[in-house]
Design a protein around this motif. Sequence first.
Motif, PDB file in Angstrom:
ATOM      1  N   GLU A 337       0.829  -1.099  -0.032  1.00 13.20           N
ATOM      2  CA  GLU A 337      -0.201   0.108   0.001  1.00 13.20           C
ATOM      3  C   GLU A 337       0.860   1.287   0.181  1.00 13.20           C
ATOM      4  OE1 GLU A 337      -3.941  -1.772   2.233  1.00 13.20           O
ATOM      5  OE2 GLU A 337      -2.291  -0.737   3.703  1.00 13.20           O
ATOM      6  N   ARG A 338       2.073   1.140   0.701  1.00 12.23           N
ATOM      7  CA  ARG A 338       2.724   2.352   0.649  1.00 12.23           C
ATOM      8  C   ARG A 338       3.714   2.621  -0.758  1.00 12.23           C
ATOM      9  NH1 ARG A 338       3.998   0.612   6.214  1.00 12.23           N
ATOM     10  NH2 ARG A 338       5.836  -0.601   5.382  1.00 12.23           N
ATOM     11  N   SER A 339       4.043   1.510  -1.027  1.00 12.55           N
ATOM     12  CA  SER A 339       4.704   1.551  -2.416  1.00 12.55           C
ATOM     13  C   SER A 339       4.005   1.465  -3.833  1.00 12.55           C
ATOM     14  CB  SER A 339       5.720   0.461  -2.468  1.00 12.55           C
ATOM     15  OG  SER A 339       5.383  -0.802  -2.575  1.00 12.55           O
ATOM     16  N   ASN A 340       2.665   1.157  -3.553  1.00 11.13           N
ATOM     17  CA  ASN A 340       1.620   1.122  -4.856  1.00 11.13           C
ATOM     18  C   ASN A 340       2.148  -0.134  -5.499  1.00 11.13           C
ATOM     19  OD1 ASN A 340      -0.747   1.811  -6.089  1.00 11.13           O
ATOM     20  ND2 ASN A 340       0.317   3.072  -7.337  1.00 11.13           N
ATOM     21  N   LYS A 341       2.653  -1.056  -5.139  1.00  8.68           N
ATOM     22  CA  LYS A 341       3.172  -2.377  -5.768  1.00  8.68           C
ATOM     23  C   LYS A 341       2.387  -3.693  -5.501  1.00  8.68           C
ATOM     24  CE  LYS A 341       7.890  -0.713  -6.716  1.00  8.68           C
ATOM     25  NZ  LYS A 341       9.364  -1.209  -6.601  1.00  8.68           N
ATOM     26  N   ALA A 342       2.285  -4.502  -6.463  1.00 10.97           N
ATOM     27  CA  ALA A 342       1.585  -5.773  -6.114  1.00 10.97           C
ATOM     28  C   ALA A 342       2.518  -6.600  -5.638  1.00 10.97           C
ATOM     29  CB  ALA A 342       0.957  -6.127  -7.447  1.00 10.97           C
ATOM     30  N   PHE A 343       1.858  -7.764  -4.934  1.00  5.09           N
ATOM     31  CA  PHE A 343       2.514  -8.941  -4.674  1.00  5.09           C
ATOM     32  C   PHE A 343       1.828 -10.122  -4.955  1.00  5.09           C
ATOM     33  CE2 PHE A 343       0.544  -7.738  -0.703  1.00  5.09           C
ATOM     34  CZ  PHE A 343      -0.018  -8.990  -0.324  1.00  5.09           C
ATOM     35  N   SER A 383      13.725 -13.839   0.651  1.00  6.04           N
ATOM     36  CA  SER A 383      12.560 -12.966   0.846  1.00  6.04           C
ATOM     37  C   SER A 383      10.922 -13.700   0.994  1.00  6.04           C
ATOM     38  CB  SER A 383      12.547 -11.857   0.167  1.00  6.04           C
ATOM     39  OG  SER A 383      12.473 -12.243  -1.396  1.00  6.04           O
ATOM     40  N   ASP A 384      10.987 -14.745   0.175  1.00 10.35           N
ATOM     41  CA  ASP A 384       9.594 -15.294   0.028  1.00 10.35           C
ATOM     42  C   ASP A 384       9.519 -16.223   1.413  1.00 10.35           C
ATOM     43  OD1 ASP A 384       9.895 -14.548  -2.504  1.00 10.35           O
ATOM     44  OD2 ASP A 384      10.749 -16.304  -3.484  1.00 10.35           O
ATOM     45  N   THR A 385       8.143 -16.572   1.520  1.00 12.76           N
ATOM     46  CA  THR A 385       7.857 -17.319   2.667  1.00 12.76           C
ATOM     47  C   THR A 385       7.046 -18.490   2.434  1.00 12.76           C
ATOM     48  OG1 THR A 385       7.848 -15.313   4.340  1.00 12.76           O
ATOM     49  CG2 THR A 385       6.404 -17.301   4.790  1.00 12.76           C
ATOM     50  N   VAL A 386       7.422 -19.672   2.697  1.00 10.27           N
ATOM     51  CA  VAL A 386       6.810 -20.923   2.363  1.00 10.27           C
ATOM     52  C   VAL A 386       5.969 -21.350   3.668  1.00 10.27           C
ATOM     53  CG1 VAL A 386       6.924 -23.349   1.489  1.00 10.27           C
ATOM     54  CG2 VAL A 386       8.490 -21.709   0.667  1.00 10.27           C
ATOM     55  N   CYS A 387       4.657 -21.453   3.907  1.00 11.91           N
ATOM     56  CA  CYS A 387       3.867 -21.971   5.149  1.00 11.91           C
ATOM     57  C   CYS A 387       3.523 -23.138   4.868  1.00 11.91           C
ATOM     58  CB  CYS A 387       3.095 -20.719   5.206  1.00 11.91           C
ATOM     59  SG  CYS A 387       1.787 -21.307   6.517  1.00 11.91           S
ATOM     60  N   LEU A 397       4.194 -16.930  -0.067  1.00 13.45           N
ATOM     61  CA  LEU A 397       4.139 -15.573  -0.150  1.00 13.45           C
ATOM     62  C   LEU A 397       5.250 -14.976  -0.907  1.00 13.45           C
ATOM     63  CD1 LEU A 397       3.075 -12.787   0.560  1.00 13.45           C
ATOM     64  CD2 LEU A 397       4.300 -13.015   2.927  1.00 13.45           C
ATOM     65  N   LEU A 398       5.090 -14.267  -2.016  1.00 12.64           N
ATOM     66  CA  LEU A 398       5.894 -13.700  -2.953  1.00 12.64           C
ATOM     67  C   LEU A 398       5.979 -12.067  -2.650  1.00 12.64           C
ATOM     68  CD1 LEU A 398       5.446 -16.039  -5.973  1.00 12.64           C
ATOM     69  CD2 LEU A 398       7.165 -16.308  -4.140  1.00 12.64           C
ATOM     70  N   PRO A 399       6.411 -11.558  -1.651  1.00 10.52           N
ATOM     71  CA  PRO A 399       6.310 -10.052  -1.526  1.00 10.52           C
ATOM     72  C   PRO A 399       7.038  -9.246  -2.245  1.00 10.52           C
ATOM     73  CG  PRO A 399       8.077 -10.923   0.056  1.00 10.52           C
ATOM     74  CD  PRO A 399       7.479 -12.164  -0.619  1.00 10.52           C
ATOM     75  N   THR A 400       8.046  -9.769  -3.301  1.00 11.83           N
ATOM     76  CA  THR A 400       8.619  -8.701  -4.181  1.00 11.83           C
ATOM     77  C   THR A 400       8.291  -9.356  -5.685  1.00 11.83           C
ATOM     78  OG1 THR A 400      10.697 -10.028  -3.972  1.00 11.83           O
ATOM     79  CG2 THR A 400      10.373  -7.998  -2.721  1.00 11.83           C
ATOM     80  N   THR A 401       7.264  -9.927  -5.728  1.00 10.01           N
ATOM     81  CA  THR A 401       6.973 -10.495  -7.213  1.00 10.01           C
ATOM     82  C   THR A 401       5.753  -9.798  -7.797  1.00 10.01           C
ATOM     83  OG1 THR A 401       7.853 -12.848  -6.682  1.00 10.01           O
ATOM     84  CG2 THR A 401       6.337 -12.545  -8.456  1.00 10.01           C
ATOM     85  N   PRO A 402       5.806  -8.516  -8.150  1.00 11.79           N
ATOM     86  CA  PRO A 402       4.771  -7.628  -8.639  1.00 11.79           C
ATOM     87  C   PRO A 402       3.928  -7.706  -9.910  1.00 11.79           C
ATOM     88  CG  PRO A 402       6.561  -6.672  -9.336  1.00 11.79           C
ATOM     89  CD  PRO A 402       7.254  -7.921  -8.533  1.00 11.79           C
ATOM     90  N   THR A 403       4.334  -9.074 -10.644  1.00  5.66           N
ATOM     91  CA  THR A 403       3.482  -8.947 -11.867  1.00  5.66           C
ATOM     92  C   THR A 403       3.140 -10.281 -11.924  1.00  5.66           C
ATOM     93  OG1 THR A 403       5.723  -9.803 -13.241  1.00  5.66           O
ATOM     94  CG2 THR A 403       5.354  -7.500 -13.292  1.00  5.66           C
ATOM     95  N   THR A 404       2.055 -10.647 -12.936  1.00  2.14           N
ATOM     96  CA  THR A 404       1.520 -11.841 -12.944  1.00  2.14           C
ATOM     97  C   THR A 404       2.475 -12.687 -13.814  1.00  2.14           C
ATOM     98  OG1 THR A 404      -0.748 -10.802 -13.301  1.00  2.14           O
ATOM     99  CG2 THR A 404      -0.428 -13.017 -14.166  1.00  2.14           C
ATOM    100  N   SER A 405       3.008 -12.266 -14.862  1.00  2.00           N
ATOM    101  CA  SER A 405       3.924 -13.238 -15.495  1.00  2.00           C
ATOM    102  C   SER A 405       5.066 -13.765 -14.451  1.00  2.00           C
ATOM    103  CB  SER A 405       4.291 -12.595 -16.775  1.00  2.00           C
ATOM    104  OG  SER A 405       5.206 -11.403 -16.326  1.00  2.00           O
ATOM    105  N   ALA A 406       5.693 -12.975 -13.766  1.00  2.00           N
ATOM    106  CA  ALA A 406       6.528 -13.640 -12.766  1.00  2.00           C
ATOM    107  C   ALA A 406       6.141 -14.434 -11.863  1.00  2.00           C
ATOM    108  CB  ALA A 406       7.361 -12.225 -12.124  1.00  2.00           C
ATOM    109  N   ALA A 407       4.867 -14.224 -11.205  1.00  2.00           N
ATOM    110  CA  ALA A 407       4.299 -15.078 -10.255  1.00  2.00           C
ATOM    111  C   ALA A 407       3.996 -16.590 -10.968  1.00  2.00           C
ATOM    112  CB  ALA A 407       2.928 -14.555  -9.657  1.00  2.00           C
TER     113      ALA A 407
END
Length: 474
Positions: A337-343, A383-387, A397-407
């Motif tokens: 929300e602060r950076s206006n980026k997706a994850f 930086s990713d989390t596997v639960c 959780l991929l907190p620094t993966t902002p694009t659909t193609s990358a995810a």
Amino acid sequence: MRTIKHLAGCIALCWMCTVSGALLDTDEWLAEHDTIRVGVPNNLMPLIGIENGDGVGFDADMLRLISQHLPVTFEWTSCGAWSQCLVALQERTIDILPSMSYSEDRSRYASFTQRYWSMPWAVLYLNKEALDSRGSVSVGNLRGQRLGIIEDYSVVSLLRNQRGTEVIEYPEIDNAIHALKENQINVYVDSLPILVYELQNRPIANAQLEVLDDAPGQDLFFGVRSDWQPLVVTLNKGIDNITQSQQNQLRNKWYGYELQTGWSDEELIQIALKVGSGVILVFLLIAFRNSRLRREVKLRKDAEKRIRYVATHDELTGLPNRKLLSDRLDQAILQAERSNKAFAVMFLDLDGFKQINDQFGHEVGDELLIHASQRMQSLLRRSDTVCRYGGDEFVVLLPTTPTTSAALAVARKLVVHIARPYQIGTHMLEVSTSIGVSLFPQHGSDENALLRAADKAMYAAKDAGKNDVRLAAP
């Protein structure tokens, strides 16, 4: 969302069904059941015991606290060894058994309250060379050892999974401590508070006590006879009202992580008197007290650090649990929300795991889950989390993966590598995975919405033939 097999889901569903259905009026029920028999196992202090007919210990005070406004009387009932107390609850000769951990088998005869505490596991041993611990002990350090543990403890299955490890179950702690002193076992495993209490009251020469680093502590519940569901609802309300401050006060009252190993004060005085010097006596006492203080501070810090770890990680795999995932999802949402980026969030389920579990048994199934979780971790960034979300379900959780193609690229990589064969003992096993992917804020702006969207997409992947990836619907 298919999480009913997870403990939290079971408890929540049971609570919702009882309350919303209004099947029984709890006040009326309590009026008819004003005496409740609480099972008290032998040698479970400082958790619970009986003195002069009254319940004492952490669990007893906790039970009084959460039911302080209820019109009930507790009848503290000695039920023998831990395994005997489980039988007593099953046969309904007691109504409540504290310090229970959840299992599918126990759920057949007991209903469980919400979690009211979590206890770390610890190991007690006499020979410093018995474990190659290097300052801490992990489950891996126990391989090749003869371990003692109390019958029907929840951690038994984890310990038996260690290759070359012999696990011997004892009815009570006295039997296990005797076996340790007689070198019949190398290591004794029990909860940290019980072992601390044992050493404080019956010191053992050369005793070494360590928290078991990667064996997350057991969540504790009050087990209630299965036909007394209104009592579960009532106790849950009391647990909800317990503050962190009240919990800490009870913990500090009944157990602190203060260990006294080696010489006692009296023994040091006798040694100093034999030397015949008052100066040496004073010096030894001061030195001893300072060293013990340093040891206490270190033990307390280590214990608190390990307790924080075990409260946020899965017992079997060592992965972050749902509590830690929730915290990290909250952080990811605030950052986005602060950076206006997706994850991105991914929901995974292992295809074919149930068949392997049924065919080869739970031990092989548990080992497969461990191998699969390690493989997932190796494929992702730090930086990713596997639960481990529950059973054979995982969330990434991929907190620094902002694009659909990358995810989707990360998800497809997981699909390929998870499907590689696993060597489990003499078995070569194969499972695949179905993955659903959701993105913030496209598919949800909060934790529940993101997980629901990813879970729904995962089922779409399963319906399409499994071993595939699907993006959540807009």
